[in-house]
Design a protein around this motif. Structure first.
Motif, PDB file in Angstrom:
ATOM      1  N   LYS A 720       0.835  -1.195   0.000  1.00  0.00           N
ATOM      2  CA  LYS A 720       0.000   0.000   0.000  1.00  0.00           C
ATOM      3  C   LYS A 720       0.871   1.247   0.000  1.00  0.00           C
ATOM      4  CE  LYS A 720      -3.843  -2.153   2.484  1.00  0.00           C
ATOM      5  NZ  LYS A 720      -4.714  -2.088   3.694  1.00  0.00           N
ATOM      6  N   GLN A 721       0.383   2.283  -0.676  1.00  0.00           N
ATOM      7  CA  GLN A 721       1.116   3.561  -0.709  1.00  0.00           C
ATOM      8  C   GLN A 721       0.937   4.301   0.614  1.00  0.00           C
ATOM      9  OE1 GLN A 721      -0.239   6.916  -3.221  1.00  0.00           O
ATOM     10  NE2 GLN A 721       1.775   6.800  -4.229  1.00  0.00           N
ATOM     11  N   THR A 785      -3.851  11.704  -9.458  1.00  0.00           N
ATOM     12  CA  THR A 785      -4.209  10.544  -8.636  1.00  0.00           C
ATOM     13  C   THR A 785      -5.082   9.590  -9.446  1.00  0.00           C
ATOM     14  OG1 THR A 785      -6.185  11.636  -7.762  1.00  0.00           O
ATOM     15  CG2 THR A 785      -4.121  11.897  -6.506  1.00  0.00           C
ATOM     16  N   HIS A 786      -5.158   8.362  -8.961  1.00  0.00           N
ATOM     17  CA  HIS A 786      -6.102   7.390  -9.505  1.00  0.00           C
ATOM     18  C   HIS A 786      -6.526   6.464  -8.374  1.00  0.00           C
ATOM     19  CE1 HIS A 786      -2.481   4.840  -9.619  1.00  0.00           C
ATOM     20  NE2 HIS A 786      -3.345   3.794  -9.552  1.00  0.00           N
ATOM     21  N   THR A 787      -7.579   5.728  -8.594  1.00  0.00           N
ATOM     22  CA  THR A 787      -8.109   4.817  -7.584  1.00  0.00           C
ATOM     23  C   THR A 787      -7.819   3.384  -8.014  1.00  0.00           C
ATOM     24  OG1 THR A 787      -9.885   6.367  -7.073  1.00  0.00           O
ATOM     25  CG2 THR A 787     -10.151   4.098  -6.306  1.00  0.00           C
ATOM     26  N   ASP A 788      -7.199   2.613  -7.100  1.00  0.00           N
ATOM     27  CA  ASP A 788      -6.858   1.231  -7.450  1.00  0.00           C
ATOM     28  C   ASP A 788      -8.076   0.328  -7.271  1.00  0.00           C
ATOM     29  OD1 ASP A 788      -7.133   0.888  -4.728  1.00  0.00           O
ATOM     30  OD2 ASP A 788      -5.025   0.441  -4.339  1.00  0.00           O
ATOM     31  N   GLY A 791     -10.122   0.462  -4.139  1.00  0.00           N
ATOM     32  CA  GLY A 791     -10.749   1.735  -3.800  1.00  0.00           C
ATOM     33  C   GLY A 791      -9.825   2.718  -3.120  1.00  0.00           C
ATOM     34  N   ASN A 792      -8.504   2.438  -3.072  1.00  0.00           N
ATOM     35  CA  ASN A 792      -7.537   3.360  -2.458  1.00  0.00           C
ATOM     36  C   ASN A 792      -7.097   4.408  -3.460  1.00  0.00           C
ATOM     37  OD1 ASN A 792      -7.451   1.875   0.031  1.00  0.00           O
ATOM     38  ND2 ASN A 792      -6.142   0.361  -1.011  1.00  0.00           N
ATOM     39  N   VAL A 793      -6.999   5.645  -2.999  1.00  0.00           N
ATOM     40  CA  VAL A 793      -6.524   6.732  -3.859  1.00  0.00           C
ATOM     41  C   VAL A 793      -4.995   6.685  -3.890  1.00  0.00           C
ATOM     42  CG1 VAL A 793      -6.443   9.217  -4.218  1.00  0.00           C
ATOM     43  CG2 VAL A 793      -8.528   8.142  -3.346  1.00  0.00           C
ATOM     44  N   ILE A 794      -4.447   6.566  -5.099  1.00  0.00           N
ATOM     45  CA  ILE A 794      -3.007   6.473  -5.299  1.00  0.00           C
ATOM     46  C   ILE A 794      -2.511   7.782  -5.917  1.00  0.00           C
ATOM     47  CG2 ILE A 794      -1.120   5.179  -6.352  1.00  0.00           C
ATOM     48  CD1 ILE A 794      -2.735   3.651  -4.230  1.00  0.00           C
ATOM     49  N   VAL A 795      -1.462   8.355  -5.334  1.00  0.00           N
ATOM     50  CA  VAL A 795      -0.860   9.574  -5.865  1.00  0.00           C
ATOM     51  C   VAL A 795       0.194   9.174  -6.886  1.00  0.00           C
ATOM     52  CG1 VAL A 795       0.377  11.697  -5.309  1.00  0.00           C
ATOM     53  CG2 VAL A 795      -1.240  10.740  -3.673  1.00  0.00           C
ATOM     54  N   ASP A 796       0.067   9.699  -8.101  1.00  0.00           N
ATOM     55  CA  ASP A 796       0.955   9.334  -9.198  1.00  0.00           C
ATOM     56  C   ASP A 796       2.044  10.382  -9.388  1.00  0.00           C
ATOM     57  OD1 ASP A 796      -0.562   7.034  -9.833  1.00  0.00           O
ATOM     58  OD2 ASP A 796      -2.006   8.306 -10.915  1.00  0.00           O
TER      59      ASP A 796
END
Length: 910
Positions: A720-721, A785-788, A791-796
């Motif tokens: 997890k990020q 950002t995107h959602t994996d 359902g977690n928000v990932i910062v790109d």
């Protein structure tokens, strides 16, 4: 009749034994023998008749055995002359005179019966060398100054015994009572000897124990604390007062009496004081027997003054003690001095204050009447200045607050003393003496100074927790040409700063109370942060310029100083924060740093209003200092602001060598420029205030106040990020502030004489303050950002294309292409020999991009609330330069601020 020799000296002896002597008995024994050889008369005449024995006469005198000494010199020590009547007392006196001369080891007189005298002498040997062996703690030159024997002198046993006594006494003064000295003599040719003192120094005799008998009101431990002599213990290993000293023992008895007198025991006395040397002669045991007596209170306290200007009742009411208080002899002594100073304020320099004690043993009270005798108002007849071999008289006289002919004033004398002390040109604890003048109403002020070195050449290297390694070279003359002028030049180099500075100050221009000065400088600063243990330089500032200074006194304690400064500042970033075209990359450096780049000229004028009543500018122990300063930038140049600062400090000597101080300061800078854009403060980052080590102990350098922290994202063990928590991976940049305040409360603690000799000065302290008021900068970047799937928000990361000099995007030819594999081009398909050229080929190229790893940006420390730290530290004048160690604990802080427990500095600081 023959007078035999009275002593003997072995020429070939190799050892000299000092056993006792019976020389004084030998002359009489010799003449007793001579008397026995003279036959008595057959028929003694009656008592009243005349002696008919034939009178002997000296017909000749000859000296036998002289080598260095002339025969005539030998005869000059006797009273013998040719033709003189010969008698036993005459010969006895001649022998005694020759022996008392100290020139001879053996003397005999022959030929007494015939009158043809032969004086047979054996000369004392001549000293060739005096040799000291075994002396390690006392240098030979110190011993040779005390002993009397020396090369080319006549050797005598008496002189040897006396020198043995002197050497042993020297060692006893050093506390070595087990010292032993064995004199030896080595015979040489030509009647010469080497004298050898074989010294066994022994250990230094310590005070093993101090016993006190008869004390009931106070414990042994408390009484021992009053004494200068200390018991030899682990805690007193640095003290020089653990050795036995008879004079110090007498001083300790006075200290005991003073202590009891301050506690009200007026009848106290020390009945016995005995120092016993232990059998091994290594230590002493000291025993005091005391009688405390009853405790007294003050009775009636009055003041009778024969000086009409004084009101006795008012003076008595102002005394620090009154009827019913416990008696205190120290308070009485202080009151006598206070009354004398009061008389001195109105011109009575030699006023006599005599305390009259009225002891009542029944009521246990001590009444006191202070009688101030009639005195004349006095005037300063003359001011004498002595001992100033380098400093000109006028430098000292201009600090005097009294002139010849003025009415005496003790306060002005004390003020003059403080001002001269503050110059730093003379010995510590300088005092102005008052002596009677040519008339009862005249006095002479004597300033007996002892010059100290005022020139300093410094070449040093050190290590600082702020600046890492420091190299410093400088030359300063604080009393240039003896005129009180200051001339200085310095070069400093460290990882944090580099500087070159030249300065000159004239404190009295044209002998008027106008100070002028000038400085020229070049200063290079590197601001930095740490990523882990690696030091990351952020921005650099190079300042080149000059400053002109001037100051004038307004009153005795108030002065006004003015200044003008012109400086050219160049602010740049480290290359790691720049793009390929040399411009600042906000994603690498932060928008707040990019906004501060550039070169500019600062022209400012300022003033300071100062109130200074400190008793010393070097190490104050009493008085206060207030400073209000303002600087106005904008007389030309590129920068416009008003910077205001205020400082205050107060020092108290609280007794026993303790010095308590309170210091406070604060400042604010107000920009006169227009807005520089949203999220950009009008005051540039290099013009702001900063707070932290070394001003604020308990915090790291620039560790207090507004700051930006960039925290990178990482992936945890579960994939997890998350944000990193390791402080070593967090970028921390201090922003400074436009306002600050800072306070210090400190108590300097005195140590024993041993620690003072080492230059140790410990203290405990509390620091408090805050740095605040700066515009919160805009975020450096907004990451996509995107959602994996969970359902977690990932910062790109941010992907940026790489452009050529004309702004065209660049591409990379695939590594598996037949031609030009891996090369960079502006062609999306194929390849061109030059950027922007004609593309040829069929390869499908990929975009050339860079990525910025995602991070979260936080802004901390924008609060005016106080931060607080407490701790203790010590100053040490070490052989490597001044050392300061502080251990401080931050008790109050804001989130994100950098704390630091231990800090130290060795060598000079810029």
């Amino acid at each position: 009749m023959t007078a035999t020799k009275i002593s003997s000296f072995g020429v070939q002896a190799t050892a000299f034994l000092l056993a006792g002597t019976m020389l004084s008995a030998f002359p009489m024994a010799a003449y007793a023998q001579a008397a026995q050889q003279t036959p008595p008369a057959a028929n003694p005449p009656p008592a009243a008749s005349t002696d008919t024995t034939p009178q002997r006469t000296i017909t000749s005198i000859r000296v036998d055995g002289s080598q260095r000494i002339e025969p005539a010199t030998v005869l000059s020590y006797t009273k013998l002359q040719v033709g003189q009547p010969l008698s036993n007392p005459l010969l006895d006196q001649a022998l005694r005179d020759l022996l008392n001369s100290g020139l001879f080891a053996d003397v005999a007189i022959d030929g007494a019966q015939t009158g043809q005298l032969v004086i047979r002498i054996k000369e004392n040997p001549l000293i060739n060398r005096v040799i000291l062996e075994g002396n390690k703690h006392l240098k030979s030159d110190k011993i040779t100054k005390e002993i009397k024997l020396a090369p080319r002198q006549i050797f005598t046993r008496t002189a040897v015994r006396q020198d043995v006594t002197r050497i042993i006494e020297l060692y006893r003064r050093e506390g070595r009572f087990a010292a032993n000295v064995q004199p030896q003599m080595v015979a040489l040719d030509q009647n010469r000897v080497d004298v050898v003192f074989e010294i066994s120094e022994g250990p230094k005799s310590k005070v093993r124990q101090i016993n006190i008998l008869g004390n009931e009101e106070f414990s042994d431990g408390k009484l021992r604390k009053q004494m200068a002599t200390k018991e030899a213990r682990l805690m007193t290993i640095l003290s020089s007062n653990t050795s036995y000293d008879q004079d110090r023992m007498a001083y300790d008895q006075q200290k005991l009496r003073q202590f009891y007198l301050t506690e009200g025991y007026a009848d106290f006395r020390v009945t016995s004081a005995v120092a016993e040397l232990t059998p091994d002669k290594r230590d002493f045991i000291i025993t005091y027997v005391v009688e405390e007596g009853p405790r007294y209170k003050f009775g009636d306290v009055t003041v009778d003054s024969d000086i009409r200007d004084f009101n006795g009742d008012r003076l008595a009411a102002a005394l620090p003690f009154h009827k019913g208080d416990w008696y205190n002899a120290k308070a009485v002594e202080d009151s006598i001095d206070s009354l004398k100073e009061t008389a001195g304020l109105v011109g009575y320099a030699f006023a006599e204050v005599d305390p009259e004690f009225h002891r009542d043993r029944e009521t246990l009270t001590m009444g006191i009447n202070f009688r101030i005798a009639q005195s004349q108002r006095t005037y300063v007849e003359r001011i004498d200045i002595n001992g100033n071999t380098n400093t000109q008289d006028k430098v000292i006289r201009r600090e005097m607050r009294l002139a010849e002919g003025d009415a005496f004033n003790s306060f002005q004398v004390k003020r003059s003393q403080d001002r001269i002390n503050s110059l730093g040109f003379f010995q510590d604890k300088f005092e102005i003496k008052q002596t009677p003048g040519s008339a009862p109403d005249r006095l002479v002020l004597e300033a007996n100074v002892e010059e100290r070195s005022t020139g300093e050449i410094q070449l040093s290297a050190g290590y600082s927790s702020l600046e890492r390694f420091i190299i410093q070279a400088g030359i300063t003359q604080r009393n240039f040409r003896g005129k009180g002028q200051e001339l200085r030049a310095s070069v400093n180099y460290s990882a944090y700063s580099k500087s070159v500075q030249l300065g000159f100050t004239e404190p009295y221009l044209f002998d008027k109370s106008v100070a002028v000065g000038a400085d020229i400088f070049r200063r290079d600063y590197n601001a930095f942060n740490y990523l882990g243990r690696d030091r990351q330089t952020t921005y650099s500032q190079v300042s080149t310029g000059f400053q002109l200074r001037s100051g004038i006194p307004l009153t005795e304690y108030w002065s006004l100083a003015g200044r003008y400064q012109l400086s050219y500042d160049e602010v740049g970033l480290d290359k790691q924060f720049l793009d390929t075209d040399g411009s600042c990359d906000p994603l690498k450096a932060g928008r707040y740093l990019c906004d501060s780049l550039g070169d500019r000229l600062t022209s400012s004028i300022g003033y300071s209003l100062i109130n200074d009543s400190l008793n010393s500018r070097l190490r104050p122990s009493a008085g206060n200092r207030l400073v209000f300063s303002q600087d106005f930038a904008g007389l030309g140049g590129d920068v416009k602001y008003v910077r205001t600062r205020a400082e205050a400090s107060k020092y108290w000597g609280v007794g026993g060598g303790f010095i308590f101080s309170v210091r406070a300061e604060g400042g604010y800078i107000f920009s006169l420029e227009k807005s520089r854009g949203p999220g950009i403060d009008k005051v540039r980052i290099i013009d702001r205030f900063y707070l932290g080590e070394p001003q604020f102990r308990g915090f790291d350098i620039r560790g207090v106040g507004p700051r930006v922290q960039r925290v990178p994202y990482t992936t945890d063990a579960d994939g997890k990020q998350t944000l990193v928590t390791d402080k070593d991976r967090i970028y921390d940049d201090a922003l400074g502030g436009k306002a600050y305040y800072l306070g210090h409360v400190e108590l300097e603690i005195p140590l024993g004489s041993g620690a003072q000799e080492l230059g140790l000065r410990p203290s405990i302290f509390m620091d408090f303050g805050a740095l605040f008021d700066v515009k919160k900068p805009l975020p450096t970047a907004v990451f996509p950002t995107h959602t994996d799937a969970d359902g977690n928000v990932i910062v790109d990361p941010i992907i940026n294309p790489v452009l050529d000099g004309e702004g065209r995007p660049l591409y990379i030819v695939p590594t598996d292409a037949a031609d030009n594999a891996g090369k960079v081009t502006t062609c999306t398909t194929g390849y061109a020999d030059t950027f922007g050229g004609v593309c040829a080929g069929t390869s499908t190229n990929t975009a050339y991009t860079t990525s910025i790893a995602p991070f979260a940006e936080y802004f901390y420390g924008f609060s005016w609330k106080p931060r607080l730290s407490v701790g203790f530290g010590v100053n040490w004048n070490s052989p490597f330069g001044p050392l300061r160690i502080d251990i401080a604990k931050a008790l109050l802080s804001q989130r994100g601020e950098d704390k630091k427990l231990i800090t130290f500095n060795v060598g000079g600081q810029f």
